[in-house]
Design an enzyme around this catalytic site. Structure first.
Site, PDB file in Angstrom:
ATOM      1  N   GLU A   1       0.220  -1.047  -0.430  1.00 37.10           N
ATOM      2  CA  GLU A   1       0.046   0.520   0.301  1.00 37.10           C
ATOM      3  C   GLU A   1       0.630   1.617  -0.147  1.00 37.10           C
ATOM      4  O   GLU A   1       0.190   2.251  -1.035  1.00 37.10           O
ATOM      5  CB  GLU A   1      -1.473  -0.040   1.140  1.00 37.10           C
ATOM      6  CG  GLU A   1      -2.031  -1.177   1.509  1.00 37.10           C
ATOM      7  CD  GLU A   1      -2.492  -1.379   0.044  1.00 37.10           C
ATOM      8  OE1 GLU A   1      -3.007  -0.398  -0.524  1.00 37.10           O
ATOM      9  OE2 GLU A   1      -3.666  -2.524  -0.112  1.00 37.10           O
TER      10      GLU A   1
ATOM     11  N   GLU B   1      -4.691   4.410  -0.658  1.00 39.13           N
ATOM     12  CA  GLU B   1      -4.117   3.585  -0.898  1.00 39.13           C
ATOM     13  C   GLU B   1      -3.154   3.975   0.990  1.00 39.13           C
ATOM     14  O   GLU B   1      -2.660   3.326   1.294  1.00 39.13           O
ATOM     15  CB  GLU B   1      -2.970   3.601  -1.700  1.00 39.13           C
ATOM     16  CG  GLU B   1      -3.444   3.383  -2.896  1.00 39.13           C
ATOM     17  CD  GLU B   1      -3.998   2.073  -3.036  1.00 39.13           C
ATOM     18  OE1 GLU B   1      -4.020   1.109  -2.550  1.00 39.13           O
ATOM     19  OE2 GLU B   1      -4.269   1.497  -4.872  1.00 39.13           O
TER      20      GLU B   1
ATOM     21  N   HIS C   1      -5.593   2.277   3.676  1.00 37.33           N
ATOM     22  CA  HIS C   1      -5.263   0.790   3.539  1.00 37.33           C
ATOM     23  C   HIS C   1      -4.393   0.621   4.026  1.00 37.33           C
ATOM     24  O   HIS C   1      -3.965   0.001   4.783  1.00 37.33           O
ATOM     25  CB  HIS C   1      -5.117   0.414   2.095  1.00 37.33           C
ATOM     26  CG  HIS C   1      -6.639   0.539   1.207  1.00 37.33           C
ATOM     27  ND1 HIS C   1      -6.959  -0.067  -0.087  1.00 37.33           N
ATOM     28  CD2 HIS C   1      -7.788   1.042   1.728  1.00 37.33           C
ATOM     29  CE1 HIS C   1      -7.724   0.513  -1.516  1.00 37.33           C
ATOM     30  NE2 HIS C   1      -8.240   0.846  -0.012  1.00 37.33           N
TER      31      HIS C   1
ATOM     32  N   GLU D   1      -2.017  -3.070  -9.049  1.00 33.28           N
ATOM     33  CA  GLU D   1      -3.204  -3.211  -8.600  1.00 33.28           C
ATOM     34  C   GLU D   1      -3.252  -5.245  -8.520  1.00 33.28           C
ATOM     35  O   GLU D   1      -3.684  -5.263  -7.812  1.00 33.28           O
ATOM     36  CB  GLU D   1      -4.505  -2.432  -9.239  1.00 33.28           C
ATOM     37  CG  GLU D   1      -4.635  -1.229  -9.092  1.00 33.28           C
ATOM     38  CD  GLU D   1      -4.420  -0.868  -7.204  1.00 33.28           C
ATOM     39  OE1 GLU D   1      -5.433  -1.077  -7.062  1.00 33.28           O
ATOM     40  OE2 GLU D   1      -4.131   0.291  -7.309  1.00 33.28           O
TER      41      GLU D   1
ATOM     42  N   GLU E   1      -8.968  -3.218  -4.509  1.00 32.08           N
ATOM     43  CA  GLU E   1      -7.855  -3.635  -5.354  1.00 32.08           C
ATOM     44  C   GLU E   1      -8.590  -3.916  -7.015  1.00 32.08           C
ATOM     45  O   GLU E   1      -8.281  -3.031  -8.290  1.00 32.08           O
ATOM     46  CB  GLU E   1      -6.164  -4.987  -5.284  1.00 32.08           C
ATOM     47  CG  GLU E   1      -5.823  -4.974  -4.667  1.00 32.08           C
ATOM     48  CD  GLU E   1      -5.371  -3.948  -4.145  1.00 32.08           C
ATOM     49  OE1 GLU E   1      -4.741  -2.854  -4.628  1.00 32.08           O
ATOM     50  OE2 GLU E   1      -4.922  -3.508  -2.300  1.00 32.08           O
TER      51      GLU E   1
ATOM     52  N   HIS F   1     -10.378  -0.955  -7.879  1.00 37.71           N
ATOM     53  CA  HIS F   1      -8.761   0.429  -8.699  1.00 37.71           C
ATOM     54  C   HIS F   1      -8.440   0.028 -10.116  1.00 37.71           C
ATOM     55  O   HIS F   1      -8.074   1.184 -11.395  1.00 37.71           O
ATOM     56  CB  HIS F   1      -8.136   0.615  -8.128  1.00 37.71           C
ATOM     57  CG  HIS F   1      -7.635   1.178  -6.294  1.00 37.71           C
ATOM     58  ND1 HIS F   1      -7.293   1.298  -5.227  1.00 37.71           N
ATOM     59  CD2 HIS F   1      -9.002   1.892  -5.709  1.00 37.71           C
ATOM     60  CE1 HIS F   1      -8.053   2.064  -4.374  1.00 37.71           C
ATOM     61  NE2 HIS F   1      -9.568   2.400  -4.683  1.00 37.71           N
TER      62      HIS F   1
END
Lengths: 189, 78
Positions: A35, A64, A67, A135, A165, A168
């Protein structure tokens, strides 16, 4: 400029004391496709990407960090009450020797994070393709972590992160389509 | 897209000299975004509460991963 909300993006619950799982999870903290790498990659690439997709990189790069904070919380909870002996048994003896229980930006094998993990090529397509790959690699890492983890609460949070993910990756793929400027146009071949 | 599964399977070659008991079926993930490229407008949506838990607003993108090595896990969770 950022605004910080003092809460996690998704709850992190830990059901078992399991320092060895922390050793594996740290891959997503300071690993090549972790991340931290993701956040820094996107928030840096955004300066040299066409205006239409700057906002996407800003938003995803920011998420991110949310995360990263979830992963940090998992690692912290999994190790905070472990004795030095338990740390040693979990394969975290070398980590303990240097850091005690402190978190550090390294991968699952203890290799420190490096900017060599990320790239900014100045070519929008090259950069977005790297982002898509990043990703997918992070998604795969979450799969292998779920495979190895027996903690249902951790797995629930990891499943959430894996789903992000996926989203994204799709957004980066859409960014490529936008830059190709063929979206919505009639196709002639 | 009937019978769609986000997990694909293949059968690797098994040598008579393999040291470990062979895994005759291997699998890999192919999540839904691979088939979308550009998300169409107007897809059905989760409620905000459901979406916050799922990690996506759209059921079409929702693909929770359960380990193929732990068959019980998916049932336990639902």
């Amino acid at each position: 400029m950022w605004i910080y909300e003092k809460k996690l993006q998704y709850p992190v619950k830990v059901s078992q004391c399991n320092p060895m799982l922390a050793k594996f999870l740290v891959e997503q903290y300071g690993g090549a496709d972790g991340e931290l790498a993701a956040a820094l990659r996107y928030l840096n690439q955004r300066y040299t990407i066409p205006d239409k997709v700057i906002g996407l990189l800003t938003d995803i790069g920011t998420e991110e960090f949310a995360h990263l904070e979830m992963i940090a919380t998992m690692i912290y909870k999994l190790t905070k009450d472990a004795t030095p002996e338990q740390m040693k048994q979990a394969g975290l003896g070398d980590h303990y020797a240097v850091h005690d229980k402190a978190l550090h930006y390294h991968d699952a094998s203890g290799v420190p994070w490096t900017a060599a993990y990320i790239q900014a090529k100045g070519d929008p397509i090259a950069d977005l393709y790297e982002d898509i790959a990043a990703e997918e690699k992070a998604r795969a890492t979450y799969q292998w972590l779920i495979d190895m983890s027996d903690d249902p609460d951790i797995n629930d949070s990891l499943r959430f992160l894996r789903e992000r993910e996926i989203v994204h990756s799709l957004r980066f793929r859409e960014a490529v389509e936008i830059l190709k400027e063929e979206q919505g146009k009639k196709q002639f071949y | 897209m009937q019978n769609f599964t986000p997990r694909k399977f293949y059968h690797p070659y098994v040598s008579p000299f393999d040291p470990c008991p062979p895994m005759t079926v291997k699998s890999y993930e192919t999540p839904p975004h691979l088939y979308m490229t550009f998300q169409p407008y107007g897809l059905p949506q989760f409620s905000p509460q459901e979406a916050l838990c799922a990690g996506t607003l759209w059921p079409a993108l929702y693909d929770p991963y359960y380990s193929p090595y732990k068959k019980h896990e998916r049932q336990d969770d639902q």
